[in-house]
Scaffold this motif. Structure first.
Motif, PDB file in Angstrom:
ATOM      1  N   ASP A  99       3.042  -4.572  -5.833  1.00  0.00           N
ATOM      2  CA  ASP A  99       3.306  -5.779  -4.843  1.00  0.00           C
ATOM      3  C   ASP A  99       4.358  -5.802  -4.087  1.00  0.00           C
ATOM      4  N   VAL A 100       4.732  -5.791  -2.831  1.00  0.00           N
ATOM      5  CA  VAL A 100       5.855  -6.393  -2.053  1.00  0.00           C
ATOM      6  C   VAL A 100       5.535  -7.759  -1.627  1.00  0.00           C
TER       7      VAL A 100
ATOM      8  N   ASP B 190       0.804  -1.287  -0.089  1.00  0.00           N
ATOM      9  CA  ASP B 190       0.079   0.120   0.083  1.00  0.00           C
ATOM     10  C   ASP B 190       0.802   1.151  -0.071  1.00  0.00           C
ATOM     11  N   VAL B 191       1.873   1.290   0.773  1.00  0.00           N
ATOM     12  CA  VAL B 191       2.770   2.436   0.805  1.00  0.00           C
ATOM     13  C   VAL B 191       3.469   2.691  -0.584  1.00  0.00           C
ATOM     14  N   LEU B 192       4.179   1.536  -1.220  1.00  0.00           N
ATOM     15  CA  LEU B 192       4.823   2.127  -2.322  1.00  0.00           C
ATOM     16  C   LEU B 192       3.861   2.105  -3.575  1.00  0.00           C
ATOM     17  N   SER B 193       2.382   1.530  -3.392  1.00  0.00           N
ATOM     18  CA  SER B 193       1.527   1.779  -4.565  1.00  0.00           C
ATOM     19  C   SER B 193       1.308   3.359  -4.735  1.00  0.00           C
ATOM     20  N   GLU B 194       1.088   3.814  -3.226  1.00  0.00           N
ATOM     21  CA  GLU B 194       0.784   5.256  -3.400  1.00  0.00           C
ATOM     22  C   GLU B 194       1.987   6.225  -3.829  1.00  0.00           C
ATOM     23  N   LEU B 195       3.345   5.815  -3.587  1.00  0.00           N
ATOM     24  CA  LEU B 195       4.359   6.585  -4.021  1.00  0.00           C
ATOM     25  C   LEU B 195       4.686   6.416  -5.570  1.00  0.00           C
TER      26      LEU B 195
END
Length: 233
Positions: free
Chosen positions: A222-223, A211-216
């Motif tokens: 996906d992690v 969720d964090v990297l998707s926002e960035l």
């Protein structure tokens, strides 16, 4: 506090950066190409100006640059480069003792290449010389820009162990620019992740999440964990 960014920006790369680097802290600086990871280190060294905000660097720093091969005909030995780093910025016309140079080379496992011309060394050996240069003058902060490039897995592990040992023994802070978290995941205290749509700072578990990297990235990311390694897809 060894480095302090306050509302710092380098347009158009990143902005609104607030970051305090504490003694003994290992911070991984992650993100794709072109987002300004190396630029962050340049602002600390004063070779790149901020467009707004401030950066304070009251402590001494050492710099491990990205791997670039020395010219093959460069008429300097490994010990000559380390000697220059020891002498720089301390006392005018200072001539470091041979024992000081030898101790630095030994600390990075480079004793056997001390008297070889640096241009004839392999990429991995040249990286050892750059590490010895970075350790000269007992820095309080190590700025490492992709220091694992050109190294095999065993050598990468040696570099990580060496930096981790130094920060534990001397309370040296490490700012470690890299594309991948896995080689340093077990020693990282915090991650500064710079992406096209902003940045975030936190522990590995707080930052390396879908969720964090998707926002960035402003797209679905996906992690996933595979055999103990984090994979970003």
């Amino acid at each position: 506090m060894l480095v302090q960014f306050h509302d710092a920006a380098v347009d158009p790369l990143w902005s609104g950066l607030d970051l305090a680097v504490e003694p003994g802290e290992f911070i991984a600086v992650l993100g794709p190409n072109g987002v300004g990871k190396s630029t962050l280190l340049y602002t600390i060294m004063g070779t790149r100006d901020l467009t707004s905000g401030t950066v304070e660097v009251p402590g001494r720093y050492g710099y491990i640059p990205q791997q670039r091969m020395f010219p093959i005909d460069l008429p300097m030995r490994a010990r000559d480069l380390v000697s220059l780093s020891l002498a720089h910025g301390v006392f005018k016309r200072r001539h470091p003792k041979r024992a000081e140079v030898d101790a630095l080379l030994e600390s990075v496992g480079a004793t056997g290449i001390a008297d070889q011309p640096v241009g004839t060394l392999s990429g991995g050996q040249q990286q050892l010389v750059r590490q010895a240069q970075a350790f000269a003058n007992d820095p309080e902060v190590i700025l490492a820009d992709e220091p694992l490039l050109s190294l095999d897995i065993a050598k990468q592990q040696e570099v990580v162990r060496r930096l981790d040992q130094r920060r534990k023994e001397r309370d040296t802070a490490i700012l470690f620019v890299t594309h991948g978290i896995n080689p340093i995941i077990n020693v990282t205290d915090r991650v500064l992740y710079i992406a096209p749509n902003g940045h975030t700072i936190g522990t590995v578990s707080e930052v390396m999440r879908s969720d964090v990297l998707s926002e960035l990235y402003n797209t679905h990311v996906d992690v996933v964990e595979v055999n103990g390694r984090l994979v970003v897809v």
